[in-house]
Design an enzyme around this catalytic site. Structure first.
Site, PDB file in Angstrom:
ATOM      1  N   GLN A   1     -10.129  -5.831 -33.182  1.00 19.45           N
ATOM      2  CA  GLN A   1     -10.614  -5.379 -34.499  1.00 19.45           C
ATOM      3  C   GLN A   1     -10.863  -6.576 -35.415  1.00 19.45           C
ATOM      4  OE1 GLN A   1     -11.350  -2.305 -35.397  1.00 19.45           O
ATOM      5  NE2 GLN A   1     -11.647  -2.628 -37.589  1.00 19.45           N
TER       6      GLN A   1
ATOM      7  N   ALA B   1      -1.336  11.047  -4.282  1.00 18.41           N
ATOM      8  CA  ALA B   1       0.065  10.683  -4.530  1.00 18.41           C
ATOM      9  C   ALA B   1       0.132   9.307  -5.175  1.00 18.41           C
ATOM     10  CB  ALA B   1       0.862  10.689  -3.232  1.00 18.41           C
TER      11      ALA B   1
ATOM     12  N   GLY C   1     -17.451  -8.003 -34.684  1.00 16.67           N
ATOM     13  CA  GLY C   1     -18.489  -7.807 -33.662  1.00 16.67           C
ATOM     14  C   GLY C   1     -18.379  -8.820 -32.540  1.00 16.67           C
TER      15      GLY C   1
ATOM     16  N   GLU D   1       9.030  -5.340  -9.724  1.00 15.39           N
ATOM     17  CA  GLU D   1       7.604  -5.203 -10.067  1.00 15.39           C
ATOM     18  C   GLU D   1       7.430  -4.875 -11.550  1.00 15.39           C
ATOM     19  OE1 GLU D   1       5.368  -2.722  -7.403  1.00 15.39           O
ATOM     20  OE2 GLU D   1       3.968  -2.077  -8.951  1.00 15.39           O
TER      21      GLU D   1
ATOM     22  N   THR E   1      -4.187  -3.443  -4.735  1.00 11.87           N
ATOM     23  CA  THR E   1      -4.473  -4.798  -5.226  1.00 11.87           C
ATOM     24  C   THR E   1      -4.355  -5.801  -4.076  1.00 11.87           C
ATOM     25  OG1 THR E   1      -3.613  -4.186  -7.380  1.00 11.87           O
ATOM     26  CG2 THR E   1      -3.753  -6.550  -6.913  1.00 11.87           C
TER      27      THR E   1
ATOM     28  N   ALA F   1       0.839  -1.204   0.000  1.00  9.21           N
ATOM     29  CA  ALA F   1       0.000   0.000   0.000  1.00  9.21           C
ATOM     30  C   ALA F   1       0.870   1.249   0.000  1.00  9.21           C
ATOM     31  CB  ALA F   1      -0.923  -0.032   1.216  1.00  9.21           C
TER      32      ALA F   1
ATOM     33  N   TYR G   1      13.393   4.489  -0.690  1.00  8.70           N
ATOM     34  CA  TYR G   1      14.416   3.787  -1.478  1.00  8.70           C
ATOM     35  C   TYR G   1      14.060   2.295  -1.617  1.00  8.70           C
ATOM     36  CZ  TYR G   1      16.456   8.242  -0.533  1.00  8.70           C
ATOM     37  OH  TYR G   1      16.617   9.599  -0.446  1.00  8.70           O
TER      38      TYR G   1
ATOM     39  N   THR H   1       0.147   3.912  -2.888  1.00  8.61           N
ATOM     40  CA  THR H   1      -0.618   4.972  -3.563  1.00  8.61           C
ATOM     41  C   THR H   1      -1.694   5.576  -2.659  1.00  8.61           C
ATOM     42  OG1 THR H   1      -0.248   3.782  -5.625  1.00  8.61           O
ATOM     43  CG2 THR H   1      -1.975   5.482  -5.638  1.00  8.61           C
TER      44      THR H   1
ATOM     45  N   PRO I   1      -4.833   8.996  -2.566  1.00  7.76           N
ATOM     46  CA  PRO I   1      -5.646   9.781  -3.505  1.00  7.76           C
ATOM     47  C   PRO I   1      -4.856  10.930  -4.145  1.00  7.76           C
ATOM     48  CG  PRO I   1      -6.912   9.264  -1.547  1.00  7.76           C
ATOM     49  CD  PRO I   1      -5.525   8.761  -1.287  1.00  7.76           C
TER      50      PRO I   1
HETATM   51  C1  LIG Z   1      -5.956  -1.582 -10.954  1.00  6.93           C
HETATM   52  C2  LIG Z   1      -4.878  -0.870 -10.192  1.00  6.93           C
HETATM   53  C3  LIG Z   1      -4.152  -1.565  -9.228  1.00  6.93           C
HETATM   54  C4  LIG Z   1      -3.179  -0.889  -8.471  1.00  6.93           C
HETATM   55  N1  LIG Z   1      -2.523  -1.558  -7.463  1.00  6.93           N
HETATM   56  C5  LIG Z   1      -1.746  -0.866  -6.599  1.00  6.93           C
HETATM   57  C6  LIG Z   1      -1.189  -1.490  -5.432  1.00  6.93           C
HETATM   58  O1  LIG Z   1      -1.365  -2.698  -5.194  1.00  6.93           O
HETATM   59  N2  LIG Z   1      -0.463  -0.737  -4.566  1.00  6.93           N
HETATM   60  C7  LIG Z   1      -0.234   0.592  -4.786  1.00  6.93           C
HETATM   61  O2  LIG Z   1       0.416   1.222  -3.953  1.00  6.93           O
HETATM   62  N3  LIG Z   1      -0.711   1.212  -5.903  1.00  6.93           N
HETATM   63  C8  LIG Z   1      -1.473   0.514  -6.799  1.00  6.93           C
HETATM   64  N4  LIG Z   1      -1.989   1.138  -7.918  1.00  6.93           N
HETATM   65  C9  LIG Z   1      -1.666   2.533  -8.164  1.00  6.93           C
HETATM   66  C10 LIG Z   1      -0.847   2.780  -9.423  1.00  6.93           C
HETATM   67  O3  LIG Z   1       0.482   2.366  -9.271  1.00  6.93           O
HETATM   68  C11 LIG Z   1      -1.011   4.262  -9.759  1.00  6.93           C
HETATM   69  O4  LIG Z   1      -2.344   4.414 -10.223  1.00  6.93           O
HETATM   70  C12 LIG Z   1      -0.020   4.756 -10.769  1.00  6.93           C
HETATM   71  O5  LIG Z   1       1.268   4.796 -10.210  1.00  6.93           O
HETATM   72  C13 LIG Z   1      -0.392   6.160 -11.286  1.00  6.93           C
HETATM   73  O6  LIG Z   1      -0.647   7.014 -10.231  1.00  6.93           O
HETATM   74  P1  LIG Z   1      -1.988   7.901 -10.210  1.00  6.93           P
HETATM   75  O7  LIG Z   1      -3.136   6.990 -10.474  1.00  6.93           O
HETATM   76  O8  LIG Z   1      -2.030   8.690  -8.970  1.00  6.93           O
HETATM   77  O9  LIG Z   1      -1.853   8.859 -11.447  1.00  6.93           O
HETATM   78  P2  LIG Z   1      -1.117  10.280 -11.469  1.00  6.93           P
HETATM   79  O10 LIG Z   1       0.173  10.206 -10.770  1.00  6.93           O
HETATM   80  O11 LIG Z   1      -2.104  11.303 -11.024  1.00  6.93           O
HETATM   81  O12 LIG Z   1      -0.870  10.447 -13.027  1.00  6.93           O
HETATM   82  C14 LIG Z   1      -1.969  10.506 -13.950  1.00  6.93           C
HETATM   83  C15 LIG Z   1      -1.407  10.384 -15.343  1.00  6.93           C
HETATM   84  O13 LIG Z   1      -0.605  11.521 -15.613  1.00  6.93           O
HETATM   85  C16 LIG Z   1       0.517  11.156 -16.364  1.00  6.93           C
HETATM   86  N5  LIG Z   1       1.721  11.532 -15.608  1.00  6.93           N
HETATM   87  C17 LIG Z   1       1.973  11.388 -14.291  1.00  6.93           C
HETATM   88  N6  LIG Z   1       3.189  11.844 -13.977  1.00  6.93           N
HETATM   89  C18 LIG Z   1       3.728  12.316 -15.109  1.00  6.93           C
HETATM   90  C19 LIG Z   1       4.980  12.899 -15.446  1.00  6.93           C
HETATM   91  N7  LIG Z   1       5.937  13.070 -14.525  1.00  6.93           N
HETATM   92  N8  LIG Z   1       5.195  13.250 -16.741  1.00  6.93           N
HETATM   93  C20 LIG Z   1       4.238  13.062 -17.700  1.00  6.93           C
HETATM   94  N9  LIG Z   1       3.065  12.486 -17.435  1.00  6.93           N
HETATM   95  C21 LIG Z   1       2.784  12.123 -16.163  1.00  6.93           C
HETATM   96  C22 LIG Z   1       0.400   9.659 -16.646  1.00  6.93           C
HETATM   97  O14 LIG Z   1      -0.232   9.486 -17.906  1.00  6.93           O
HETATM   98  C23 LIG Z   1      -0.501   9.168 -15.552  1.00  6.93           C
HETATM   99  O15 LIG Z   1      -1.246   8.028 -15.917  1.00  6.93           O
HETATM  100  C24 LIG Z   1      -2.918   0.476  -8.718  1.00  6.93           C
HETATM  101  C25 LIG Z   1      -3.635   1.138  -9.716  1.00  6.93           C
HETATM  102  C26 LIG Z   1      -4.596   0.497 -10.442  1.00  6.93           C
HETATM  103  C27 LIG Z   1      -5.368   1.266 -11.469  1.00  6.93           C
END
Ligand SMILES: Cc1cc2nc3c(=O)[nH]c(=O)nc-3n(C[C@H](O)[C@H](O)[C@H](O)COP(=O)(O)OP(=O)(O)OC[C@H]3O[C@@H](n4cnc5c(N)ncnc54)[C@H](O)[C@@H]3O)c2cc1C
Length: 385
Positions: free
Chosen positions: A339, A132, A343, A245, A160, A126, A236, A128, A130
């Site tokens: 594609q 970060a 259908g 990963e 996950t 864990a 780190y 991620t 909302p």
């Molecule tokens: C189904 C699913 C399972 C997951 N499982 C886990 C888990 O088990 N544990 C966990 O901790 N996290 C998990 N995650 C989180 C996942 O790793 C993050 O969603 C991912 O790192 C992107 O972070 P964010 O969603 O906050 O998008 P943001 O950081 O808000 O970024 C949004 C979009 O902006 C773009 N972007 C972001 N930064 C940059 C940049 N520097 N330059 C250019 N473009 C950029 C990219 O297109 C990105 O998709 C999961 C996510 C999903 C959808």
């Protein structure tokens, strides 16, 4: 095509995983997609077969294989066509539990590793929140020392195995005054700890047989002994574990792309149109041939990188390349394959429809494509040496 990087042991592993998927996954995968999770019994069976501890020490029931073992497992799970099942397993084996395997004390490992390897103890990681995701250093969940305990407060999202895990490896701020990356530590939180709740099971576009949760920590007390690794070194540890990963996710994506191509070639051979089969349309067979060439190239790069990692080389650049390349490629491949299914491929219940939905997240989760390419850009020096 057998890769020169693979040994007899890797081939036996591949056969074993294929058999497991044929017998235990294919007949039930659709049910798990509807239920939103993989039954615990399935993970236990994988544990009994030794599939949950491929790289872990024999003293905990592991097989002490190399990175290529992980790559073969991830590729074959990807080939199952059930991305949700694949990620359930791979988060446990190669994204969450490595935190314990790499940083746990002898005592912590003795407590958790046997269950992790047998499938009795399922793990989640864990990080991620909302606000970060890509920017891990800006997490806000905090852990404060109070007597003999750490007290955790904060929120995690998109986790996950978040609903069904038994143990969570959680990143939290331990030094609010330090620059983001220097003030984070990792913690072990058991499922039943007071103050820890699974706030919500999240509904997703794809990976539907993988459970995904929002987690809450409200004055969640854990003993000092539940710190995982060193104080303020958690960022780190997260970055180090991201390498395994991302290599794993790349291999999973390659397996999915291989399967989609195989299915589509067969479909095009069988499907009549305009007095011949679809396969006899040059545009279709040329497109599939080019996609097969791209997937074969990326696959060879995955194997080579896993081999280099096994030799102890720094492969951050190559792993970042692969995460970006394979995450996008699986989307390109599944889009074209859908594609050519016409259908039929748009209908719920067909494998290709599910695979298109499952593929989308591969360019987002575990390091979005753009973020990965920035990591590559920082390391362009000597890229073709
Ligand atoms: C189904 C699913 C399972 C997951 N499982 C886990 C888990 O088990 N544990 C966990 O901790 N996290 C998990 N995650 C989180 C996942 O790793 C993050 O969603 C991912 O790192 C992107 O972070 P964010 O969603 O906050 O998008 P943001 O950081 O808000 O970024 C949004 C979009 O902006 C773009 N972007 C972001 N930064 C940059 C940049 N520097 N330059 C250019 N473009 C950029 C990219 O297109 C990105 O998709 C999961 C996510 C999903 C959808």
């Amino acid at each position: 095509m057998q890769s020169p990087y693979l040994s007899e042991e890797h081939s036996l592993l591949r056969d074993q995983v294929r058999r497991f998927i044929r017998e235990e996954v294919e007949p039930h995968g659709e049910t798990w997609e509807r239920d939103g999770h993989v039954p615990r019994e399935v993970l236990r069976k994988m544990g009994e077969l030794g599939l949950l501890g491929l790289r872990y020490p024999a003293e905990y029931g592991g097989s002490e294989m190399d990175y290529l073992g992980t790559v073969v497992l991830a590729e074959e799970l990807g080939r199952s066509s059930f991305g949700g099942f694949a990620i359930t397993v791979l988060v446990h084996t190669d994204m969450a539990s490595p935190h314990m395997a790499n940083a746990g004390t002898d005592e912590q490992q003795a407590k958790y590793m046997p269950g992790i390897v047998s499938g009795e103890t399922i793990s989640a990681v864990a990080i991620t929140e909302p606000n970060a995701g890509s920017d891990v250093a800006s997490i806000k969940t905090r852990a404060e020392s109070d007597g003999d305990d750490w007290v955790l407060n904060g929120q995690k999202i998109y986790i996950t195995n978040g609903v069904l895990a038994d143990v969570y490896f959680v990143a939290a701020k331990t030094d609010g005054s330090a620059k983001g990356s220097r003030g984070i530590s990792m913690f072990i939180v058991d499922k039943d700890t007071p103050g820890f709740t699974v706030a919500q099971e999240l509904d997703k576009m794809g990976w539907r047989s993988s459970d995904t949760a929002e987690l809450l920590f409200e004055d969640c007390r854990i003993p000092h002994g539940n710190m995982l690794g060193d104080l303020n070194r958690g960022f780190y540890a997260v970055m180090q574990n991201f390498q395994n990963e991302r290599l794993t996710l790349a291999a999973q994506a390659i397996g999915e792309a291989e399967k989609a191509i195989e299915m589509t070639v067969q479909y095009a051979l069988d499907r009549p149109a305009f007095g011949k089969s679809l396969w006899q349309q040059p545009v279709i067979r040329n497109t599939m041939s080019m996609l097969a060439a791209k997937v074969a190239s990326a696959r060879a790069f995955v194997y080579e990188t896993a081999w280099r990692a096994t030799q102890g080389e720094d492969v951050v650049r190559e792993v970042s390349m692969l995460k970006a390349l394979c995450g996008d490629l699986v989307n390109e491949v599944t889009y074209a394959c859908q594609q050519y299914h016409g259908g039929f491929g748009y209908m719920r219940g067909t494998a290709i429809e599910r695979m298109v939905r499952d593929a989308r997240v591969q360019a987002i989760g575990g390091g979005a494509t753009e973020v990965m390419l920035e990591e590559v850009a920082k390391r362009m020096d000597g890229v073709f040496d």
